[in-house]
Design a protein around this motif. Sequence first.
Motif, PDB file in Angstrom:
ATOM      1  N   PRO B 196       0.782  -1.236   0.000  1.00 26.61           N
ATOM      2  CA  PRO B 196       0.000   0.000   0.000  1.00 26.61           C
ATOM      3  C   PRO B 196       0.811   1.283   0.000  1.00 26.61           C
ATOM      4  O   PRO B 196       0.378   2.280  -0.577  1.00 26.61           O
ATOM      5  CB  PRO B 196      -0.851  -0.120   1.264  1.00 26.61           C
ATOM      6  CG  PRO B 196      -0.354  -1.293   2.015  1.00 26.61           C
ATOM      7  CD  PRO B 196       0.335  -2.178   1.028  1.00 26.61           C
ATOM      8  N   ARG B 197       2.005   1.276   0.604  1.00 28.06           N
ATOM      9  CA  ARG B 197       2.781   2.519   0.680  1.00 28.06           C
ATOM     10  C   ARG B 197       3.342   2.942  -0.667  1.00 28.06           C
ATOM     11  O   ARG B 197       3.902   4.026  -0.785  1.00 28.06           O
ATOM     12  CB  ARG B 197       3.938   2.386   1.679  1.00 28.06           C
ATOM     13  CG  ARG B 197       3.587   1.797   3.029  1.00 28.06           C
ATOM     14  CD  ARG B 197       3.138   2.838   4.027  1.00 28.06           C
ATOM     15  NE  ARG B 197       3.894   4.065   3.959  1.00 28.06           N
ATOM     16  CZ  ARG B 197       4.383   4.697   4.991  1.00 28.06           C
ATOM     17  NH1 ARG B 197       4.238   4.185   6.194  1.00 28.06           N
ATOM     18  NH2 ARG B 197       5.012   5.836   4.832  1.00 28.06           N
ATOM     19  N   ASP B 200      -1.525   5.248  -3.849  1.00 26.26           N
ATOM     20  CA  ASP B 200      -2.426   6.137  -3.108  1.00 26.26           C
ATOM     21  C   ASP B 200      -3.862   5.627  -3.054  1.00 26.26           C
ATOM     22  O   ASP B 200      -4.790   6.377  -2.819  1.00 26.26           O
ATOM     23  CB  ASP B 200      -2.409   7.533  -3.753  1.00 26.26           C
ATOM     24  CG  ASP B 200      -1.023   8.129  -3.821  1.00 26.26           C
ATOM     25  OD1 ASP B 200      -0.584   8.725  -2.828  1.00 26.26           O
ATOM     26  OD2 ASP B 200      -0.358   7.981  -4.868  1.00 26.26           O
ATOM     27  N   SER B 202      -4.824   2.628  -1.371  1.00 28.12           N
ATOM     28  CA  SER B 202      -4.961   1.491  -0.451  1.00 28.12           C
ATOM     29  C   SER B 202      -6.016   1.719   0.624  1.00 28.12           C
ATOM     30  O   SER B 202      -6.500   0.774   1.222  1.00 28.12           O
ATOM     31  CB  SER B 202      -3.616   1.171   0.171  1.00 28.12           C
ATOM     32  OG  SER B 202      -2.842   2.325   0.289  1.00 28.12           O
ATOM     33  N   LYS B 203      -6.371   3.000   0.845  1.00 26.14           N
ATOM     34  CA  LYS B 203      -7.381   3.261   1.874  1.00 26.14           C
ATOM     35  C   LYS B 203      -8.707   2.602   1.492  1.00 26.14           C
ATOM     36  O   LYS B 203      -9.277   1.830   2.245  1.00 26.14           O
ATOM     37  CB  LYS B 203      -7.570   4.773   2.068  1.00 26.14           C
ATOM     38  CG  LYS B 203      -8.119   5.114   3.447  1.00 26.14           C
ATOM     39  CD  LYS B 203      -8.356   6.605   3.612  1.00 26.14           C
ATOM     40  CE  LYS B 203      -7.087   7.374   3.980  1.00 26.14           C
ATOM     41  NZ  LYS B 203      -7.308   8.833   4.026  1.00 26.14           N
ATOM     42  N   ASN B 204      -9.149   2.875   0.269  1.00 29.38           N
ATOM     43  CA  ASN B 204     -10.454   2.342  -0.159  1.00 29.38           C
ATOM     44  C   ASN B 204     -10.346   1.099  -1.042  1.00 29.38           C
ATOM     45  O   ASN B 204     -11.312   0.409  -1.272  1.00 29.38           O
ATOM     46  CB  ASN B 204     -11.216   3.423  -0.928  1.00 29.38           C
ATOM     47  CG  ASN B 204     -11.261   4.734  -0.170  1.00 29.38           C
ATOM     48  OD1 ASN B 204     -11.548   4.756   1.027  1.00 29.38           O
ATOM     49  ND2 ASN B 204     -10.962   5.828  -0.861  1.00 29.38           N
ATOM     50  N   LYS B 205      -9.127   0.866  -1.544  1.00 31.48           N
ATOM     51  CA  LYS B 205      -8.924  -0.251  -2.482  1.00 31.48           C
ATOM     52  C   LYS B 205      -9.991  -0.234  -3.581  1.00 31.48           C
ATOM     53  O   LYS B 205     -10.510  -1.259  -3.990  1.00 31.48           O
ATOM     54  CB  LYS B 205      -8.934  -1.596  -1.751  1.00 31.48           C
ATOM     55  CG  LYS B 205      -7.782  -1.777  -0.771  1.00 31.48           C
ATOM     56  CD  LYS B 205      -7.582  -3.237  -0.448  1.00 31.48           C
ATOM     57  CE  LYS B 205      -6.761  -3.433   0.829  1.00 31.48           C
ATOM     58  NZ  LYS B 205      -5.490  -2.716   0.842  1.00 31.48           N
ATOM     59  N   GLU B 209     -10.477   4.559  -8.338  1.00 30.10           N
ATOM     60  CA  GLU B 209      -9.426   5.538  -8.056  1.00 30.10           C
ATOM     61  C   GLU B 209      -8.206   5.282  -8.919  1.00 30.10           C
ATOM     62  O   GLU B 209      -7.557   6.218  -9.390  1.00 30.10           O
ATOM     63  CB  GLU B 209      -9.041   5.495  -6.573  1.00 30.10           C
ATOM     64  CG  GLU B 209     -10.123   6.054  -5.670  1.00 30.10           C
ATOM     65  CD  GLU B 209      -9.740   5.979  -4.195  1.00 30.10           C
ATOM     66  OE1 GLU B 209      -8.528   6.022  -3.879  1.00 30.10           O
ATOM     67  OE2 GLU B 209     -10.653   5.857  -3.349  1.00 30.10           O
TER      68      GLU B 209
END
Lengths: 224, 224
Positions: B196-197, B200, B202-205, B209
């Motif tokens: 994820p890092r 950008d 990875s929060k909502n996958k 996006e």
Amino acid sequence: MQLDFKVRQNPALYLKDPESTEVGKSIVTHSIKMIYEIGYEKFTFKKVAQEIPTTEATVYRYFENKHRLLIYLIDLYWSFMEFQVMFHLNNVPTPEEKIKKIIDILVWEDNVGQIFTEFDQKSLYYIAISESSKTYLSKDVDENNKEMLFKPYKDLCASIASVFSEYNPDYPYARSLASSIIEISHFQYFFMHHLPRLCDFSKNKNPKELEAFLESVAFNSLKP
Amino acid sequence: MQLDFKVRQNPALYLKDPESTEVGKSIVTHSIKMIYEIGYEKFTFKKVAQEIPTTEATVYRYFENKHRLLIYLIDLYWSFMEFQVMFHLNNVPTPEEKIKKIIDILVWEDNVGQIFTEFDQKSLYYIAISESSKTYLSKDVDENNKEMLFKPYKDLCASIASVFSEYNPDYPYARSLASSIIEISHFQYFFMHHLPRLCDFSKNKNPKELEAFLESVAFNSLKP
DNA sequence: TCAACAATAATAGTAATACTATCAACAGCA
DNA sequence: TGCTGTTGATAGTATTACTATTATTGTTGA
């Protein structure tokens, strides 16, 4: 004055620190040379051992398996890249010039580096191009990631992303753009030499053209 | 009405056409399923043979080795992708909409496809993400390339590049941008789920996006 | 000085992998 | 019925990726 590059690698990468002995250092330098020559798939611990020369079991005492050794080498590459970025961005005034400098570092040319390393930098660069994605494109990614084995890549990515954000603080994809620029630099370089129809640089095979492409992607994306 | 997808694959990819027999088809579908589950590295001919069930030697009669089988599967993927692009771009009036549609096709979402295939499309998509670069990141690239084993990838790339050129005829990096968009779509999807890092999303996958990022890279690069 | 001990390397294995070669079955045809 | 050719099954081999055991060396304390 001579600048020496040395990193403290993640101890999870090795069983015994290869930097601690001469044989260990030999394993690292010869592995780089050999993977560069025959590729990761055909590379074996037995073959490096014969080359050094030492025994297969000795190599196994330093590295659990060849995948860990590959990650060790690729992490060396990422750390070296970040070191170079840090070093060369010193005193560069504008983020625009910084981005150009980063792209210049990412794409190899036969420039004389001022930084001394025990390993062959060009070989390591070619290994990174052909083999770096194999470090994470495996079923062990998540496990390896928990052990922080990909931290050097993430750190480099974060460094580059921060320069992107400096250039345009409102850009929402700084990290994705950073990892994309890194990866594109690798496989477009590979395509240029092996699969010309997948890129636009094969006529001259000039790295400068690749740099121009990377700059256009970066700056056009970042433009506020 | 049902749309069936079938390709004539490069005969250099197989020793005996797997489409010609039931066992052959089984080898293909089970290989896709198995590589999806355990990954290319742990996948062996013996294991698929046991799964089908048939014998290892039978699998070897169809494919020279597991690398050729992988190229066969990945070529299937590229051909399927190009088929979808051709199919969905039909009657799309503007190049802008075409580009959006292409990106929509490149990024997988659980949308019901109207095209029927014998293989599992989602599994093949995941294989493409994790394993496609392994087809060419080997010391045999040049030899494999001479045998035209990467033609389906080049064809897809050319199709996409031609739409880019339609959007902006003066853009000098149409092919590089096409291959870049394809590769970025793969590894950013991979990063989203595993590292994820490095991105950008990875929060909502949320694949949407990723699509937005790809569109921004494509359109900002192509802007005249 | 030298025995005791630990650390390291060398030797010799094993299980699995990636193939190869041979053999058996049967299907189609004269 | 017998010939031929293709398919699939069986049984091998060389290499790879590792492990376990033995030998060697170097260090330390009596």
